[in-house]
Design a protein around this motif. Structure first.
Motif, short mmCIF file in Angstrom:
data_model
loop_
_atom_site.label_atom_id
_atom_site.label_comp_id
_atom_site.label_asym_id
_atom_site.label_seq_id
_atom_site.Cartn_x
_atom_site.Cartn_y
_atom_site.Cartn_z
N HIS A 127 19.35 22.14 -60.75
CA HIS A 127 20.35 21.10 -60.21
C HIS A 127 20.79 20.37 -61.41
O HIS A 127 20.05 20.08 -62.32
CB HIS A 127 20.10 20.49 -59.03
N LYS A 128 22.19 20.04 -61.44
CA LYS A 128 22.46 19.22 -62.70
C LYS A 128 22.05 17.86 -62.66
O LYS A 128 21.99 17.08 -63.49
CB LYS A 128 24.06 19.00 -62.62
N VAL A 129 21.65 17.31 -61.60
CA VAL A 129 21.00 15.84 -61.56
C VAL A 129 19.57 15.86 -61.91
O VAL A 129 18.66 16.42 -60.87
CB VAL A 129 21.16 15.38 -60.19
N VAL A 130 19.05 15.58 -62.92
CA VAL A 130 17.60 15.60 -63.28
C VAL A 130 17.03 13.89 -63.15
O VAL A 130 17.43 13.17 -63.68
CB VAL A 130 17.62 16.01 -64.78
N ASN A 131 15.87 14.09 -62.21
CA ASN A 131 15.33 12.99 -62.18
C ASN A 131 14.04 12.66 -62.92
O ASN A 131 13.58 11.37 -63.10
CB ASN A 131 14.74 13.05 -60.43
N VAL A 132 13.46 13.62 -63.47
CA VAL A 132 12.12 13.33 -64.05
C VAL A 132 11.85 14.70 -65.11
O VAL A 132 12.13 15.82 -64.54
CB VAL A 132 10.94 13.20 -63.04
N ALA A 133 11.34 14.43 -66.04
CA ALA A 133 10.84 15.46 -67.18
C ALA A 133 9.54 15.23 -67.50
O ALA A 133 9.28 14.09 -67.93
CB ALA A 133 12.01 15.44 -68.18
N ARG A 134 8.68 16.26 -67.55
CA ARG A 134 7.30 16.05 -68.17
C ARG A 134 6.83 17.48 -68.85
O ARG A 134 7.03 18.23 -68.35
CB ARG A 134 6.19 15.75 -66.73
N GLU A 135 5.94 17.29 -69.73
CA GLU A 135 5.32 18.51 -70.34
C GLU A 135 3.90 18.48 -69.98
O GLU A 135 3.38 17.60 -69.34
CB GLU A 135 5.20 18.28 -71.93
#
Length: 301
Positions: A127-135
């Motif tokens: 989805h275009k709305v990104v809430n969190v990003a982690r590796e």
């Protein structure tokens, strides 16, 4: 004091054991038993901080605000203007292998060597709305969105995979056994078990012996204290078989816990709505203004 009653939204611990707390009053940095505040007055593009990401290559902290990016390094804070994102609202940050990934309300992009590259939803973003990003430890980058989860692997192509059925994903953590945990805003926690014969999914809901609430704001995997889930109605601690709930009757100053962060001495910081932050030292809760001293009380209210 203008720092009273700050809402602590995100906390990060650097490899140098410096604690960064992102709030609606800017960033508070705890180092050498003293706090320092960064806000609009000394370098931030806006006081509201939505995420933090530590750049291990250059030993600096990236700060995401509604007004754009900023960098904290060498005890100085400065805005980092990027023309391509000036009118886009930042939601999430993560640093991985020389890339600063940025999640927005309308998509995804990354910064490499001062050059910004947008990522279209057609590449495989759920989805275009990104809430969190982690590796994770396997070199994969995970993105929690408003309609599920996406995974990116630079080593396999690049390759994108999406898992739309998870719902609104707002938290990602990896436990000591290599399993991944995804906190959602309506569906509790999803656990991705990595095994020799493949991966399996398990969902954890709010129930007796389960999570305190299905709205999960953050997840922390602690080597000393296990897996903690910050929810709208307290903290859930996973023991491998069931969840133990921590609420006000167990010492929490506020049950709506927004974020969690480890401490270099083995404790855990908890940021809340309405109660500021508390510190778990492994045996008891320490409270701002009482056990932690006036400097912390000024920061957290």
């Amino acid at each position: 004091d203008e720092t009273n009653n700050a809402v602590v939204r995100v906390m990060r611990l650097s490899p140098e054991n410096t604690l960064y707390a992102g709030t609606d009053r800017g960033v508070f940095v705890y180092r050498a038993a003293a706090w320092r505040q960064y806000s609009l007055r000394n370098g931030l593009p806006a006081n509201l901080v939505v995420d933090l990401a530590y750049d291990e290559d250059n030993h600096r902290m990236w700060v995401a605000t509604p007004g754009g990016l900023a960098i904290i390094e060498n005890d100085m804070c400065r805005a980092y203007p990027i023309s391509q994102i000036q009118k886009r609202r930042l939601q999430a940050l993560t640093w991985h292998d020389g890339f600063l990934w940025m999640g927005f309300e309308d998509g995804l992009g990354y910064l490499e060597k001062d050059q910004f590259y947008p990522v279209s939803q057609e590449f495989g973003l759920a989805h275009k709305v990104v809430n969190v990003a982690r590796e994770d430890s396997q070199g994969l980058t995970w993105f929690g969105t408003e309609e599920g989860l996406s995974m990116y692997s630079a080593r396999k192509g690049p390759l994108w995979n999406s898992y739309p059925s998870l719902g609104k994903v707002h938290a990602i953590a990896e436990s000591q056994d290599g399993n991944l945990w995804f906190g959602t805003q309506e569906n509790g926690v999803y656990e991705l078990r990595r095994e020799k014969n493949g991966s399996t999914w398990r969902q954890h809901h709010a129930s007796p012996g389960g999570l305190p609430h299905d709205q999960v704001n953050d997840i922390l995997a602690s080597s000393a204290h296990g897996l903690w889930a910050a929810t709208r109605k307290g903290i859930g601690i996973w023991n491998g078989n069931s969840w133990k709930a921590l609420r006000k009757e167990h010492g929490l100053i506020s049950e709506e816990v927004l974020c969690l962060a480890p401490d270099p001495f083995g404790g855990i910081w908890c940021g809340t709505r309405g109660g500021g932050a508390q510190y778990w030292d492994g045996a008891r809760w320490l409270n701002p203004g009482v056990d932690l001293g006036p400097s912390v009380a000024n920061v957290y209210g």
